[in-house]
Structure formats: C-alpha cells, structure tokens
Write a protein that holds these residues in place. Sequence first.
Motif, PDB file in Angstrom:
ATOM      1  N   GLU A  11       0.850  -1.181   0.000  1.00 54.91           N
ATOM      2  CA  GLU A  11       0.000   0.000   0.000  1.00 54.91           C
ATOM      3  C   GLU A  11       0.889   1.235   0.000  1.00 54.91           C
ATOM      4  N   PHE A  12       0.552   2.205  -0.826  1.00 56.30           N
ATOM      5  CA  PHE A  12       1.297   3.452  -0.898  1.00 56.30           C
ATOM      6  C   PHE A  12       0.320   4.606  -0.766  1.00 56.30           C
ATOM      7  N   GLY A  13       0.826   5.743  -0.348  1.00 56.66           N
ATOM      8  CA  GLY A  13      -0.024   6.920  -0.312  1.00 56.66           C
ATOM      9  C   GLY A  13       0.198   7.750   0.928  1.00 56.66           C
ATOM     10  N   PHE A  73       0.105  13.218   6.149  1.00 53.92           N
ATOM     11  CA  PHE A  73       1.429  12.652   6.401  1.00 53.92           C
ATOM     12  C   PHE A  73       1.819  11.770   5.225  1.00 53.92           C
ATOM     13  N   ARG A  74       3.092  11.785   4.859  1.00 52.98           N
ATOM     14  CA  ARG A  74       3.598  10.971   3.761  1.00 52.98           C
ATOM     15  C   ARG A  74       3.973   9.580   4.257  1.00 52.98           C
ATOM     16  N   ASN A  75       3.098   8.631   4.107  1.00 52.77           N
ATOM     17  CA  ASN A  75       3.353   7.212   4.345  1.00 52.77           C
ATOM     18  C   ASN A  75       4.203   6.927   5.588  1.00 52.77           C
ATOM     19  N   GLN A  76       3.842   7.515   6.715  1.00 51.17           N
ATOM     20  CA  GLN A  76       4.538   7.269   7.984  1.00 51.17           C
ATOM     21  C   GLN A  76       3.790   6.220   8.789  1.00 51.17           C
ATOM     22  N   TYR A  77       4.503   5.587   9.698  1.00 50.69           N
ATOM     23  CA  TYR A  77       3.876   4.681  10.657  1.00 50.69           C
ATOM     24  C   TYR A  77       2.877   5.492  11.479  1.00 50.69           C
TER      25      TYR A  77
END
Length: 69
Positions: free
Chosen positions: A12-14, A34-38
């Motif tokens: 999954e990306f985004g 937020f850019r794809n952070q935990y």
Amino acid sequence: MHLKGKAQKKYEFGNKVSIVYTLNTGVIVGAMGFRNQYDGHTLEGALDQHEKLSGKRAKRATVNRGYRG
C-alpha cells in the motif's frame, strides 16, 4: 509473496490523514496529512497542531489499531 494490508494487494502506498475532533460535538479541530509514515509517529504532530489551534492540550486521544506497537 508477502501480503501487507488489504487482501490481493502486495503493498500500500499513499498519504495518511489525521483528523482531530471533539468527542462531545464532533467538531473537527485539526487535520494533517502525512507521507506514508507509521501511524504511531503521527499522533504527536496531530496533538501539537490541536494545541496550537485551540490553545489547549488534549487530555485523551482515541486511535485505531495502527497506532499500537
């Protein structure tokens, strides 16, 4: 092959979005992207934004399972 997240999708990306709202009224008092952070790494930023906008620090936060760990 390792499946992550939703079935049938390899990766999954985004972006992630954090929405902060009041429990009593449901009024949105903060929103951040937020850019794809935990997930767990986004909570502090969302709470900081809420404090900056409202002048008050949240006493309680409710999150989904993505924040555990």
